[in-house]
Scaffold this motif. Structure first.
Motif, PDB file in Angstrom:
ATOM      1  N   HIS A 150      42.700  39.076 -56.686  1.00  0.00           N
ATOM      2  CA  HIS A 150      44.215  39.026 -57.085  1.00  0.00           C
ATOM      3  C   HIS A 150      44.859  37.738 -56.913  1.00  0.00           C
ATOM      4  O   HIS A 150      45.529  37.036 -57.521  1.00  0.00           O
ATOM      5  N   PHE A 151      44.415  37.189 -55.576  1.00  0.00           N
ATOM      6  CA  PHE A 151      45.103  35.918 -55.185  1.00  0.00           C
ATOM      7  C   PHE A 151      44.885  34.762 -56.144  1.00  0.00           C
ATOM      8  O   PHE A 151      45.493  34.088 -56.491  1.00  0.00           O
ATOM      9  N   GLY A 152      43.587  34.596 -56.480  1.00  0.00           N
ATOM     10  CA  GLY A 152      42.818  33.711 -57.181  1.00  0.00           C
ATOM     11  C   GLY A 152      43.420  33.730 -58.725  1.00  0.00           C
ATOM     12  O   GLY A 152      43.819  32.777 -59.080  1.00  0.00           O
ATOM     13  N   ARG A 153      43.769  35.030 -59.225  1.00  0.00           N
ATOM     14  CA  ARG A 153      44.201  35.033 -60.553  1.00  0.00           C
ATOM     15  C   ARG A 153      45.792  34.699 -60.635  1.00  0.00           C
ATOM     16  O   ARG A 153      46.223  34.090 -61.441  1.00  0.00           O
ATOM     17  N   GLN A 154      46.436  34.801 -59.298  1.00  0.00           N
ATOM     18  CA  GLN A 154      47.860  34.244 -59.262  1.00  0.00           C
ATOM     19  C   GLN A 154      47.838  33.070 -59.458  1.00  0.00           C
ATOM     20  O   GLN A 154      48.887  32.160 -60.067  1.00  0.00           O
ATOM     21  N   LEU A 155      46.782  32.304 -59.233  1.00  0.00           N
ATOM     22  CA  LEU A 155      46.801  30.683 -59.206  1.00  0.00           C
ATOM     23  C   LEU A 155      46.682  30.405 -60.541  1.00  0.00           C
ATOM     24  O   LEU A 155      46.828  29.016 -60.810  1.00  0.00           O
ATOM     25  N   LEU A 156      46.204  31.018 -61.364  1.00  0.00           N
ATOM     26  CA  LEU A 156      46.017  30.624 -62.834  1.00  0.00           C
ATOM     27  C   LEU A 156      47.399  30.887 -63.704  1.00  0.00           C
ATOM     28  O   LEU A 156      47.534  30.372 -64.638  1.00  0.00           O
ATOM     29  N   ASP A 157      48.275  31.788 -63.201  1.00  0.00           N
ATOM     30  CA  ASP A 157      49.302  31.774 -64.084  1.00  0.00           C
ATOM     31  C   ASP A 157      50.046  30.517 -64.279  1.00  0.00           C
ATOM     32  O   ASP A 157      50.106  29.520 -63.457  1.00  0.00           O
ATOM     33  N   PRO A 158      50.735  30.502 -65.765  1.00  0.00           N
ATOM     34  CA  PRO A 158      50.767  31.214 -66.614  1.00  0.00           C
ATOM     35  C   PRO A 158      49.527  31.541 -67.618  1.00  0.00           C
ATOM     36  O   PRO A 158      49.707  31.828 -68.687  1.00  0.00           O
ATOM     37  N   HIS A 159      48.388  30.892 -67.262  1.00  0.00           N
ATOM     38  CA  HIS A 159      47.336  30.965 -67.941  1.00  0.00           C
ATOM     39  C   HIS A 159      46.025  31.728 -67.493  1.00  0.00           C
ATOM     40  O   HIS A 159      44.896  31.209 -67.606  1.00  0.00           O
ATOM     41  N   ASP A 160      46.422  32.851 -67.129  1.00  0.00           N
ATOM     42  CA  ASP A 160      45.409  33.746 -66.555  1.00  0.00           C
ATOM     43  C   ASP A 160      44.858  34.572 -67.800  1.00  0.00           C
ATOM     44  O   ASP A 160      45.555  35.354 -68.264  1.00  0.00           O
ATOM     45  N   PRO A 161      43.802  34.309 -68.381  1.00  0.00           N
ATOM     46  CA  PRO A 161      43.196  34.942 -69.696  1.00  0.00           C
ATOM     47  C   PRO A 161      42.802  36.467 -69.470  1.00  0.00           C
ATOM     48  O   PRO A 161      42.767  37.124 -70.361  1.00  0.00           O
ATOM     49  N   TRP A 162      42.383  36.808 -68.284  1.00  0.00           N
ATOM     50  CA  TRP A 162      41.476  38.087 -68.186  1.00  0.00           C
ATOM     51  C   TRP A 162      42.653  39.194 -68.324  1.00  0.00           C
ATOM     52  O   TRP A 162      43.674  39.720 -67.714  1.00  0.00           O
ATOM     53  N   GLY A 163      42.023  40.399 -69.158  1.00  0.00           N
ATOM     54  CA  GLY A 163      42.484  41.555 -69.313  1.00  0.00           C
ATOM     55  C   GLY A 163      43.424  41.819 -70.836  1.00  0.00           C
ATOM     56  O   GLY A 163      43.860  42.791 -70.882  1.00  0.00           O
ATOM     57  N   PHE A 164      43.347  40.596 -71.505  1.00  0.00           N
ATOM     58  CA  PHE A 164      44.097  40.801 -72.634  1.00  0.00           C
ATOM     59  C   PHE A 164      43.395  41.055 -73.859  1.00  0.00           C
ATOM     60  O   PHE A 164      42.404  40.290 -74.332  1.00  0.00           O
ATOM     61  N   ALA A 165      43.475  42.399 -74.424  1.00  0.00           N
ATOM     62  CA  ALA A 165      42.712  42.553 -75.643  1.00  0.00           C
ATOM     63  C   ALA A 165      42.830  41.686 -77.020  1.00  0.00           C
ATOM     64  O   ALA A 165      42.123  41.782 -77.776  1.00  0.00           O
ATOM     65  N   GLU A 166      44.270  40.997 -76.664  1.00  0.00           N
ATOM     66  CA  GLU A 166      44.405  40.185 -77.991  1.00  0.00           C
ATOM     67  C   GLU A 166      43.900  38.747 -78.085  1.00  0.00           C
ATOM     68  O   GLU A 166      43.637  38.179 -79.120  1.00  0.00           O
ATOM     69  N   LEU A 167      43.389  38.396 -76.870  1.00  0.00           N
ATOM     70  CA  LEU A 167      42.571  37.265 -76.903  1.00  0.00           C
ATOM     71  C   LEU A 167      41.294  37.262 -77.300  1.00  0.00           C
ATOM     72  O   LEU A 167      40.573  38.124 -76.960  1.00  0.00           O
ATOM     73  N   ARG A 168      40.814  36.483 -78.210  1.00  0.00           N
ATOM     74  CA  ARG A 168      39.595  36.601 -78.912  1.00  0.00           C
ATOM     75  C   ARG A 168      38.618  35.557 -78.114  1.00  0.00           C
ATOM     76  O   ARG A 168      39.132  34.478 -77.590  1.00  0.00           O
ATOM     77  N   MET A 169      37.462  36.072 -77.712  1.00  0.00           N
ATOM     78  CA  MET A 169      36.294  35.218 -76.960  1.00  0.00           C
ATOM     79  C   MET A 169      34.958  34.980 -77.776  1.00  0.00           C
ATOM     80  O   MET A 169      34.759  36.298 -78.506  1.00  0.00           O
ATOM     81  N   SER A 170      34.328  34.213 -77.750  1.00  0.00           N
ATOM     82  CA  SER A 170      32.811  34.455 -78.333  1.00  0.00           C
ATOM     83  C   SER A 170      31.899  34.955 -77.261  1.00  0.00           C
ATOM     84  O   SER A 170      32.201  35.003 -76.202  1.00  0.00           O
ATOM     85  N   ALA A 171      30.881  35.576 -77.920  1.00  0.00           N
ATOM     86  CA  ALA A 171      29.951  36.321 -77.258  1.00  0.00           C
ATOM     87  C   ALA A 171      28.544  35.795 -77.812  1.00  0.00           C
ATOM     88  O   ALA A 171      28.116  35.749 -79.007  1.00  0.00           O
TER      89      ALA A 171
END
Length: 235
Positions: A193-214
């Motif tokens: 959780h601390f690591g993800r705080q360091l990414l804000d405002p560009h933490d991508p994880w957990g958003f169903a709206e964001l598309r990624m390649s597989a």
């Protein structure tokens, strides 16, 4: 190994690479991200340290990390490229504290490739107890590496999390609002959780709206051996 062999436990592993310019801290939102670039995602996957070759491009998916169920799932790598933000989910990054330092090694390689970037990785596997690992690399050389089992007596911490927080302007009050106290015993700090705080405002994880390649990939021999030890080995 049989393709439909079930994995042992559940978990996932992610890395995000954020290039400058770094925007003022705010809550991450899908609106903060540029459209996904599939061509860049494929190039990134092909050059990723654990990947020997991209075999197949699968339908686009969302930025919600998922756990593998079978051996076949282990060779699916997700990559999102949204402007200056690149993120990857690869099950080969998971460790158990005994079998290597793959997450740390890969994030270190990415930090060397992009010394101007913030690189934050996390991985966990749950097999009754949970092993968690976090890796942070900031421009200028500040790093943090944590790992440990939830039922262990101690958590390994290499680096100064207070210095990392100061570098990014994260006050103790802001961390407290996120449920993080860096003065707790290391086992009590939610490092992912601390690591993800360091990414804000560009933490991508957990958003169903964001598309990624597989991509279905062939991992390197070393990564394949390591991954099968972690996910298909015994307790």
């Amino acid at each position: 190994m049989i393709d439909d062999q079930e994995v042992n436990g559940y978990g996932n592993s992610t890395i995000a690479v954020v290039l400058p310019p770094f925007h003022p801290r705010s809550r991450s939102s899908p609106a903060n991200f540029a459209p996904h670039d599939p061509a860049r995602a494929r190039a990134f996957a092909q050059s990723f340290p654990t990947v020997e070759a991209v075999l197949e491009e699968l339908p686009l998916t969302n930025a919600i990390p998922r756990s593998p169920w079978t051996r076949t799932d282990l060779d699916v790598v997700l990559v999102g490229c949204w402007g200056g933000v690149t993120a990857v989910c690869d099950f080969a990054l998971v460790d158990d504290g005994l079998d290597g330092t793959t997450l740390w090694d890969v994030t270190s390689t990415l930090a060397q490739r992009h010394p101007e970037a913030r690189v934050v990785g996390s991985a966990h596997v749950d097999r009754g107890a949970t092993h968690e690992e976090t890796a942070v690399h900031l421009p200028g050389g500040l790093t943090l590496h944590t790992e440990g089992w939830s039922l262990a007596d101690e958590c390994y911490v290499d680096g100064d999390p207070h210095a990392i927080a100061r570098e990014l302007g994260l006050s103790a009050e802001a961390l407290a609002e996120a449920g993080i106290d860096l003065d707790e015993e290391p086992l009590g700090v939610p490092w992912e959780h601390f690591g993800r705080q360091l990414l804000d405002p560009h933490d991508p994880w957990g958003f169903a709206e964001l598309r990624m390649s597989a991509f279905r990939v062939r991992h390197t021999e070393k990564a394949t051996y390591h991954m099968e030890e972690i996910w298909l080995g015994g307790d």
